[in-house]
Write a protein that holds these residues in place. Sequence first.
Motif, PDB file in Angstrom:
ATOM      1  N   ALA A 171       0.829  -1.207   0.000  1.00  0.00           N
ATOM      2  CA  ALA A 171       0.000   0.000   0.000  1.00  0.00           C
ATOM      3  C   ALA A 171       0.865   1.260   0.000  1.00  0.00           C
ATOM      4  O   ALA A 171       0.496   2.277  -0.599  1.00  0.00           O
ATOM      5  CB  ALA A 171      -0.940  -0.005   1.201  1.00  0.00           C
ATOM      6  N   GLU A 172       2.009   1.185   0.662  1.00  0.00           N
ATOM      7  CA  GLU A 172       2.904   2.349   0.675  1.00  0.00           C
ATOM      8  C   GLU A 172       3.438   2.621  -0.724  1.00  0.00           C
ATOM      9  O   GLU A 172       3.562   3.776  -1.147  1.00  0.00           O
ATOM     10  CB  GLU A 172       4.056   2.100   1.652  1.00  0.00           C
ATOM     11  N   TRP A 173       3.724   1.572  -1.464  1.00  0.00           N
ATOM     12  CA  TRP A 173       4.180   1.757  -2.852  1.00  0.00           C
ATOM     13  C   TRP A 173       3.063   2.309  -3.728  1.00  0.00           C
ATOM     14  O   TRP A 173       3.327   3.114  -4.633  1.00  0.00           O
ATOM     15  CB  TRP A 173       4.721   0.441  -3.400  1.00  0.00           C
ATOM     16  N   ALA A 174       1.842   1.881  -3.482  1.00  0.00           N
ATOM     17  CA  ALA A 174       0.718   2.432  -4.238  1.00  0.00           C
ATOM     18  C   ALA A 174       0.602   3.938  -3.998  1.00  0.00           C
ATOM     19  O   ALA A 174       0.295   4.704  -4.919  1.00  0.00           O
ATOM     20  CB  ALA A 174      -0.576   1.718  -3.842  1.00  0.00           C
ATOM     21  N   ARG A 175       0.873   4.361  -2.762  1.00  0.00           N
ATOM     22  CA  ARG A 175       0.843   5.796  -2.449  1.00  0.00           C
ATOM     23  C   ARG A 175       1.955   6.535  -3.186  1.00  0.00           C
ATOM     24  O   ARG A 175       1.767   7.663  -3.665  1.00  0.00           O
ATOM     25  CB  ARG A 175       0.983   5.993  -0.932  1.00  0.00           C
TER      26      ARG A 175
END
Length: 323
Positions: free
Chosen positions: A252-256
Amino acid sequence: MTFMKSLGTAIAAICLSTMALADTPTLRAAVLEFGTVNWELNTIKHHRFDTANGFNLEVQGMAGGAAAKVAFQGGEADVIVSDWLWVARQRAAGKDFVFIPYSKAVGGVMVPGDSPAQDLTDLAGMKIGIAGGPLDKSWLILRAYAEKNHDMDLVAETEQVFGAPPLIFGAATSGEVGAAINFWHFAAKMEAAGMRTLIDVSDASADLGLDPETPLLGYVVRGEMVRDNPDLINGLASASRAAKDLLATDDAEWARLRPNMNAKTDAQFAALVAGFRAGIPAPGPIDEAAAGRMLELMYELGGEELLGQATALPDGTFLSNGS
């Protein structure tokens, strides 16, 4: 009265927060404006890993690595990102700079997916695109590997085309060169475009007796700051590690972060995430004996032009706690 009391309490809280922030030391990081280190720095800021570790991170985007070094050496920045070989050269010249590990990611020799090349000997007579210049560390390691394993002089037996990473990426994917050596994130995009790795620099390093786990890139700070304010520098190292731990596991952090990554396709995005994760160094101190062997090989190949007077690893090159 209740409203006024609540308002007064809120104002007091804001004032205390502002005073606390004013007392928090600021670390000014001068980094390449669109460099991959920004993904980590963005994570540090977004999750307040800086303030949790006792400092405020201020990121200054620079047009290039040379500009960052000028800002750092001129006192306009407290932190830059560079390789530890540059730090070793500066220390040998009397400049008190210290290296904090950031990434062990390196590229390799990339060829088109349908290339007949199976090892470096098959590149004889070809054009090789090389990001940087003749003293690029990956190029030097691959030269040593070719000489050791194939009795091959890559300089004499290939035609080198040197250029900036985006230009080498374009030349490689368009077929202008038969092979390319590029920075890891461009190599990841080249792989996503259908190219394949002929040999990894990390594999070549291991074959030469070097330790591929030795992080090449890192944060560079002044030694006086390490001595005068060790909590601040250890806080930077801890914030970096907290960001790495998150990026190592949290999709999810990479998606951000994706809007900031210049990933034009899902394949590019996936390759960039995988490449960054593979480059996260293990916590703990750097093996200085292994680093010393690498420096000696680099001096043998690049001489004073690359390393100045750093014929051996200067004491104090690496932050002692290695966090």
